[in-house]
Motif scaffolding. Structure first.
Motif, mmCIF file in Angstrom:
data_model
loop_
_atom_site.group_PDB
_atom_site.id
_atom_site.type_symbol
_atom_site.label_atom_id
_atom_site.label_comp_id
_atom_site.label_asym_id
_atom_site.label_seq_id
_atom_site.Cartn_x
_atom_site.Cartn_y
_atom_site.Cartn_z
ATOM 1 N N THR A 1 -7.512 4.317 5.074
ATOM 2 C CA THR A 1 -7.337 5.234 3.949
ATOM 3 C C THR A 1 -5.862 5.560 3.771
ATOM 4 O O THR A 1 -5.061 5.403 4.701
ATOM 5 C CB THR A 1 -8.116 6.548 4.175
ATOM 6 N N LEU A 2 -5.508 6.036 2.583
ATOM 7 C CA LEU A 2 -4.129 6.463 2.371
ATOM 8 C C LEU A 2 -3.801 7.674 3.237
ATOM 9 O O LEU A 2 -2.655 7.845 3.668
ATOM 10 C CB LEU A 2 -3.902 6.796 0.887
ATOM 11 N N ILE B 1 0.845 -1.196 0.000
ATOM 12 C CA ILE B 1 0.000 0.000 0.000
ATOM 13 C C ILE B 1 0.883 1.250 0.000
ATOM 14 O O ILE B 1 1.785 1.373 0.835
ATOM 15 C CB ILE B 1 -0.927 0.020 1.224
ATOM 16 N N PRO B 2 0.668 2.187 -0.916
ATOM 17 C CA PRO B 2 1.444 3.431 -0.904
ATOM 18 C C PRO B 2 1.293 4.173 0.423
ATOM 19 O O PRO B 2 0.221 4.168 1.034
ATOM 20 C CB PRO B 2 0.842 4.237 -2.068
ATOM 21 N N LEU B 3 2.372 4.800 0.857
ATOM 22 C CA LEU B 3 2.452 5.608 2.072
ATOM 23 C C LEU B 3 2.410 4.773 3.342
ATOM 24 O O LEU B 3 2.508 5.325 4.442
ATOM 25 C CB LEU B 3 1.324 6.661 2.132
ATOM 26 N N SER B 4 2.304 3.446 3.229
ATOM 27 C CA SER B 4 2.268 2.602 4.421
ATOM 28 C C SER B 4 3.662 2.342 4.975
ATOM 29 O O SER B 4 3.796 1.871 6.107
ATOM 30 C CB SER B 4 1.606 1.263 4.092
ATOM 31 N N GLY B 5 4.699 2.600 4.185
ATOM 32 C CA GLY B 5 6.062 2.316 4.617
ATOM 33 C C GLY B 5 6.484 0.886 4.374
ATOM 34 O O GLY B 5 7.641 0.532 4.601
ATOM 35 N N ALA B 6 5.562 0.038 3.907
ATOM 36 C CA ALA B 6 5.895 -1.365 3.649
ATOM 37 C C ALA B 6 6.678 -1.471 2.338
ATOM 38 O O ALA B 6 6.343 -0.809 1.346
ATOM 39 C CB ALA B 6 4.629 -2.205 3.572
ATOM 40 N N LEU C 1 -6.789 -0.690 -3.612
ATOM 41 C CA LEU C 1 -7.080 0.732 -3.457
ATOM 42 C C LEU C 1 -8.409 1.020 -4.134
ATOM 43 O O LEU C 1 -8.632 0.613 -5.290
ATOM 44 C CB LEU C 1 -5.970 1.583 -4.074
ATOM 45 N N VAL C 2 -9.287 1.722 -3.422
ATOM 46 C CA VAL C 2 -10.644 1.979 -3.893
ATOM 47 C C VAL C 2 -10.861 3.487 -3.980
ATOM 48 O O VAL C 2 -10.615 4.214 -2.997
ATOM 49 C CB VAL C 2 -11.685 1.342 -2.953
ATOM 50 N N TRP C 3 -11.324 3.964 -5.143
ATOM 51 C CA TRP C 3 -11.628 5.377 -5.347
ATOM 52 C C TRP C 3 -13.136 5.577 -5.328
ATOM 53 O O TRP C 3 -13.830 5.179 -6.286
ATOM 54 C CB TRP C 3 -11.076 5.870 -6.687
#
Length: 815
Positions: A674-675, A501-506, A642-644
């Motif tokens: 959420t992101l 997941i973006p911004l999760s640091g993973a 990811l869901v928009w």
């Protein structure tokens, strides 16, 4: 003893006779003691508290070092086995073993399925003797034994105390029961006790079998943390030397994988909470400055009290009373003040600890240990006693020095031709206040910089969830089905899948090889490997720099392709065009036609996947339909979606879970968020430090204002007679007011300048915690100076106006 009791009774009466002064002093000290004790309780719980292990000072972690080291704390399986064999045996005739043992720990992410549903958990694979080496015995059941290493169908698992309670209701009959950790089942053989400090945050443990997979025997693959216990007959220095010697032999024997790489040991304590150790110590130093400011204020209050009692002390001295007795009397008064303040401070600490726990949330590890214990109460006692000594010593010596007019200064000369010591104390207060204000300002500027950092993607409104799709199902087909099910939800515009997941640091670093550039294993470049679905870059607004992105035609039967980011393109090929270049993961293909080769078809802009405080990592992206290597490298079937939602719509967690459940009720769903929440988490530690610094600097600012007001008011009262003489001789009222305001301005300016100098001296301590700003930031320093000067002028305005409004005839009669 009789004299001390007499001084206690005398001091109590003296404090009762001055309720306003005593009350202000008690409140001031209570705030300082309470805040400092609360901050110490956090540091004690996270950093200072002894580890709950037998002889924890002898437990160490092994880590790679060396200029060419890229692997940090993680060792390979062969390196671990060779190190263990060498350092746990006797060295030389009659020598004892330097290590009791070494044990390896690997991490994995199974899906635990219980009656409550599926949940993704952090689990550890450990050497069978891991817990025995640490000195830990199970609360229930038994420990691992050698026979647990073999046989996947009978694999044993030990549960941590918390997951035993939360997932299994603390069922004591669970020993011997099989539990589902998809795609396999495991037999529970033990439960760990609650009162232990483990080196890792895993929730349950299985046995590590270094022969179960080829990559575990690859010296170039480094997935294991290694811990050891130094024997009682060996020093840490001897153990460190021996580990270094063995690492040197390994490097000489295996230059392709270990050239230039050394191994060191670090105490286990230093590895726990290592990311928050420095910020917490900085905050503790900051709150101790608040306590010093409080002590300075109380010192000034006692100085004022001492001047009004100078005649009393002068008569006592003239009658032969020892000066030491008078000094003790004033110190006893200060002790009484600090005793009451310390009691109130403990009550303040209780409220402050609850506030700190709420502010810290998930940004500080080991927070469950935050409590008011004996160590914290001991600190409060020491703080109270130290405050009494610091606040009372100068007034005691000053009041018994026989100086009749010690208070006449600030805008004029004292009777003795010397400045009042309260002015020096106030300069110190303003200096410490300047340090706190600059620190708070820098952290706020740092947060502002983080908020303005270009992340490389658009995250607003995007919701996310994670699932496990590798549980005996076709992962590609399952991902397709989940995407379709989520897409059919009312209010959903688009859905994409990604392994991280973006911004999760993973992230997951893997070494790659370039077809046209053979290198040694140790020199293989590391890049972050991400599995995505078509439309990923377009949905997140990640710019295409060159070539093309991943599309639906990149299937399992087509040519394997990848997209790299700009950081990876620069690291791997420099200024050369990356499009058309050929690379592979760590398993070297045999020839150019091997299925392992991947062609780069595009370059995208960099993304800060770890949040605004982390630099863009070199990364390459592959389609999930071509990601057979991803499962082998540890993604293991875990995928994020990811869901928009459409504008103004929020899809509930229940609807997202139901959409996945329609594909299969056995697919666990977790981490529904959420992101934007991931982004907040990435800056949580900085926000925590900034919030506390704002509180501390605000308290210090208020104390400085009270201090300057008190000193100016006292000076005006003591100089009433002098002011009356000057005004009777024709002195202008504006000139009198100007002199008093000028004295306050001089104190504030001197303190502010001293504080700015002090900030530069201690700047290195906070520099590493700042982003996009330095301690010499002009706007922050200038704002601090203006704030301190302004508060000094405002606080001294009322007593200055009072002095200018004096009637000369009444002032001449005052004394």
């Amino acid at each position: 003893m009789h004299g001390l009791l007499h001084d206690l009774r005398y001091g109590t009466r003296a404090l009762v006779r001055r309720p306003t002064t005593s009350g202000l002093a008690i409140v001031t000290l209570a705030v300082g003691i309470g805040l400092s004790t609360a901050m110490f309780s956090l540091v004690e719980a996270v950093v200072l508290r002894p580890l709950r292990l037998p002889e924890p000072e002898r437990v160490v972690r092994l880590t790679y070092t060396g200029e060419t080291n890229r692997f940090g704390h993680y060792l390979s399986g062969p390196d671990f086995e060779q190190l263990r064999e060498s350092v746990t045996r006797a060295v030389g005739p009659g020598s004892s073993r330097p290590f009791v043992d070494l044990a390896a720990v690997g991490a994995w992410l199974p899906t635990l399925v219980t009656d409550q549903g599926g949940r993704r958990i952090w689990a550890g694979r450990v050497s069978p003797w891991f817990f025995r080496m640490l000195g830990i015995s199970p609360l229930l059941g038994r420990d691992f034994v050698a026979d647990d290493v073999t046989g996947a169908e009978t694999e044993a698992v030990i549960l941590g105390y918390r997951i035993w309670q939360s997932a299994f209701g603390a069922d004591v009959d669970i020993i011997g029961r099989r539990i589902d950790m998809s795609p396999h089942t495991y037999t529970v053989i033990g439960i760990l006790p609650p009162d232990i400090d483990l080196p890792t945050d895993h929730e349950l443990w299985t046995v590590l079998d270094l022969t179960s997979a080829s990559w575990m025997r690859d010296r170039g693959v480094r997935p294991f943390l290694v811990y050891g216990r130094v024997s009682g007959d060996a020093t840490l220095g001897r153990a460190r030397d021996l580990v270094g010697q063995v690492a040197t032999r390994i490097a000489r024997a295996h230059p392709d994988t270990n050239a230039g790489v050394d191994v060191d040991i670090v105490p286990l304590r230093s590895t726990l909470a290592e990311n928050v150790r420095r910020p917490l110590l900085i905050l503790l130093g900051a709150v101790l400055m608040v306590l010093l400011i409080a002590c300075a204020n109380v010192t000034n209050l006692l100085l004022a009290s001492g001047v009004t009692r100078s005649e009393e002390f002068a008569i006592c001295l003239a009658l032969g009373c020892p000066r030491g007795r008078l000094v003790r009397r004033v110190l006893v008064e200060a002790l009484l003040l600090s005793g009451v303040a310390g009691t109130l401070g403990v009550l303040t600490t209780i409220a402050a600890v609850d506030a700190i726990r709420a502010i810290a949330s998930d940004s500080v590890p080991r927070l469950e240990g935050l409590a008011i214990n004996a160590a914290v109460l001991g600190f409060a006692l020491i703080a109270a006693l130290a405050s009494a000594l610091v606040a009372g010593l100068i007034p005691a010596l000053r009041a018994t020095a026989g100086e009749r007019h010690a208070g006449r200064s600030l805008g004029g000369r004292s009777g003795s031709g010397r400045r009042h010591p309260g002015e020096a104390l106030l300069i110190g207060e303003f200096a410490l206040c300047a340090v706190l204000l600059v620190g708070a300002g820098l952290f706020l500027r740092s947060l502002g910089h983080l908020d303005r950092v270009d992340l490389g993607l658009e995250y607003a409104g995007v919701q996310s969830l994670r699932t496990s799709v590798g549980s005996g199902r076709d992962p590609v087909a399952t991902i397709d089905e989940i995407r379709s099910s989520l897409q059919r939800l009312v209010g959903v515009e688009r859905v994409v899948a990604t392994s991280h997941i973006p911004l999760s640091g993973a992230y997951m670093d893997v070494p790659v090889i370039l077809r046209d550039r053979p290198v040694r294993d140790v020199d293989r470049p590391l890049v972050t490997y991400r599995v995505i679905s078509p439309g990923y870059f377009e949905a997140l607004g990640i710019g295409l720099v060159r070539g093309r992105t991943i599309h639906g035609r990149d299937g399992a039967d087509s040519r394997r392709v990848a997209v790299v980011n700009e950081a990876a393109a620069k690291r791997l090929w420099g200024d050369a065009d990356p499009v058309g270049q050929i690379l592979a993961l760590a398993d070297r293909p045999e020839d150019d036609t091997s299925a392992g080769w991947i062609e780069v078809v595009g370059v995208v802009a960099d993304v800060r996947h770890g949040g605004p405080g982390s630099p863009p990592m070199p990364a390459f992206y592959v389609s999930y339909s071509q990601a057979d290597q991803a499962w082998r490298w540890g993604i293991g079937g875990s995928m994020g979606f990811l869901v928009w939602p459409t504008a103004g719509v929020s899809i509930s967690e229940a609807r997202l879970r139901q959409a996945v459940r329609e594909v299969s009720a056995e697919i666990p769903v977790f981490a529904v968020t959420t992101l934007a929440s991931y982004l907040r988490s990435s800056t949580a530690q900085t926000r925590f430090a900034a919030t506390l610094l704002q509180i501390f600097s605000g308290v210090a600012f208020l104390l400085a204002a009270v201090g300057i007001y008190g000193l100016v008011s006292f000076a005006v009262r003591r100089r009433t007679h002098d002011i009356g003489i000057r005004m009777a001789l024709g002195a202008d009222r504006f000139r009198v007011q100007k002199e008093i305001l000028g004295g306050a301005l001089r104190i504030a300016s001197a303190g502010a300048v001293a504080g700015l100098v002090l900030v530069q001296l201690v700047g290195r301590a906070i520099a590493s915690q700042l982003h996009g700003v330095t301690t010499s930031d002009l706007s922050t320093n200038l704002t601090t100076v203006l704030a301190l000067v302004s508060v000094a002028l405002v606080a001294s305005w009322v007593p200055a106006r009072h002095a200018a409004a004096l009637d000369p005839s009444q002032a001449l009669r005052a004394e």
